[in-house]
Design a protein around this motif. Structure first.
Motif, short mmCIF file in Angstrom:
data_model
loop_
_atom_site.label_atom_id
_atom_site.label_comp_id
_atom_site.label_asym_id
_atom_site.label_seq_id
_atom_site.Cartn_x
_atom_site.Cartn_y
_atom_site.Cartn_z
N SER A 165 0.44 -1.13 0.12
CA SER A 165 -0.33 0.29 0.07
C SER A 165 1.17 1.49 -0.21
N ALA A 175 -3.42 -5.23 -1.12
CA ALA A 175 -3.51 -5.60 -0.76
C ALA A 175 -3.27 -7.78 -0.73
N SER A 176 -1.49 -6.92 -0.96
CA SER A 176 -0.41 -7.98 -0.85
C SER A 176 0.18 -7.16 0.45
N GLN A 177 -0.22 -8.58 1.04
CA GLN A 177 1.21 -7.87 2.71
C GLN A 177 1.88 -8.89 2.90
#
Length: 191
Positions: free
Chosen positions: A91, A105-107
């Motif tokens: 983000s 959204a990707s972590q």
């Protein structure tokens, strides 16, 4: 000596090893090298990261400030080997005091490589993300404190058993690809 102000100064560094370097080391060792093995090779002058990104600054979030207050008054889980977590995400949304987890959204959240060190107001910890971990654009990162043994997971609640995010930084650190190994080393100075 002034005693009215407390400051939180954070510096971090991402040590990057490209897939080719890791493949060569994996062939040599018979396994993908761990963070401690990479640090040992670096300390002996036998290996240098393919790239290094330096990061300055990181904001304490409200729940992180509360945890620090709790620890001073004798309650709450500390940032330890068995509870410390580093998270990275994609983000670019600005840090807000009310943030309780990364916003991408990707972590991915992962346990510390070993014991964080603490010497006279300076805390240092690192986490190594293996060739299959966190392969996306790194645009944000944090430290967190888990309430049980942390597990590598994309969900903050799962990784930390609904723990507490201490801080958050938004800065482009690059895009990690499959096979690359990156270590995020961070130092917080409280003065």
């Amino acid at each position: 000596m002034q005693t009215d102000n407390v400051t939180w100064k954070m510096r971090a560094r991402v040590l990057k090893y490209e897939p080719e370097t890791i493949a060569n080391l994996t062939d040599r060792f018979g396994h993908e090298p761990s963070g401690s093995e990479l640090r040992a090779l670096e300390s002996l002058g036998l290996l240098a990261p393919d790239d290094i990104v330096d990061v300055i600054g990181n904001a304490l979030v409200n729940v992180g400030k509360q945890r620090l207050s709790d620890l001073i008054t004798g309650t709450g889980q500390a940032f330890t080997t068995s509870r410390g977590v580093t998270g990275v995400g994609n983000s670019t949304t600005a840090v807000g005091g009310s943030d309780v987890a990364l916003l991408g959204a990707s972590q991915l959240y992962k346990a510390l490589d070993g014991a964080p060190t603490s010497v006279t107001g300076v805390i240092t910890a690192s986490t190594t993300f293996t060739g299959s971990d966190a392969n996306f654009a790194w645009e944000e990162w944090c430290w967190a404190i888990a309430t049980a043994a942390p597990v590598t997971n994309a969900s903050f609640a799962t990784a930390t058993t609904s723990g507490v995010m201490v801080n958050r930084k938004v800065q482009s650190l690059g895009t990690k690809v499959s096979g690359a190994v990156w270590t995020l080393q961070a130092t917080a100075t409280i003065s």
